[in-house]
Scaffold this active site. Sequence first.
Site, PDB file in Angstrom:
ATOM      1  N   HIS A 138       6.513  -0.726   5.663  1.00 11.27           N
ATOM      2  CA  HIS A 138       7.172  -1.078   4.188  1.00 11.27           C
ATOM      3  C   HIS A 138       8.901   0.121   4.462  1.00 11.27           C
ATOM      4  CE1 HIS A 138       4.246  -2.935   1.869  1.00 11.27           C
ATOM      5  NE2 HIS A 138       4.949  -2.473   1.016  1.00 11.27           N
ATOM      6  N   LYS A 142       8.037   4.921   0.979  1.00 10.58           N
ATOM      7  CA  LYS A 142       6.949   4.744  -0.163  1.00 10.58           C
ATOM      8  C   LYS A 142       5.905   5.862   0.523  1.00 10.58           C
ATOM      9  CE  LYS A 142       3.586   0.572  -0.409  1.00 10.58           C
ATOM     10  NZ  LYS A 142       3.799   1.129  -1.622  1.00 10.58           N
TER      11      LYS A 142
END
Length: 246
Positions: A138, A142
């Site tokens: 990600h 995040k």
Amino acid sequence: MKIALIGYGKMGRLIETVAAERGHDKVVVVNESHAGLASEKLAETLKIADVGIDFSSADAVSRNVEACMLAGIPIVEGTTGWHKDREEVEKLVAAHNGAMIYGANFSIGVNLFYRIADYAAELLSKFPEYEAFIEEQHHSRKKDSPSGTAIKLEDIVSTKLYRDDSMNRVRIPIAVTRAGNIPGTHRLGFDGPSDQVLIQHTARNRECFAHGAVLGAEWIKDRKGFYEFADVIWEMLSAPVKPEKR
């Protein structure tokens, strides 16, 4: 529908766009200026909406859910990292005879990926020489690590795999990458002595999550209860196929 957007970052703005394309109206925006409001006060703001969609922060989930319940509207909970409070939140929804739908991931593709992973794990459980592993990537902003999606994937796969005759559950290792602007990539692998089976889902952008959240709002609007987004996908998969008009 009249939608209350709880959290107005990149996801909130994208949900606004997708909702408008599907004929819905944004009537409330809950942002940083509402951070200090108690759930009772926030509920007054939310009453004009038909449904709330929350992509805010994990520490605000309990308050946001309570505010929606007090306002008499269902909530779509897209925030991750709050599952330590799940029991409390579920009781809250039940106490108000309300409705909530949540998901580790609101991508339709990811939820189909879960079903494929479940079947793959069942097949591979017959061949213990293949060891399962999970990799997820990600963007660097995040916060939760591993992602809720990876944790859900691990839970699905590990229930099908056992270490010995006593049926001890195997925990699947999860490798995590946080870098750049990656929307989200998840891989499930089964590595054997001479080959490897690999299943992967890649999000090209965040629109898939926004589309799923709006779909969830449409589904939950006139229901009561506590649901997972997978319930929406299951209902769609179980629906009879309509013949094409000729």
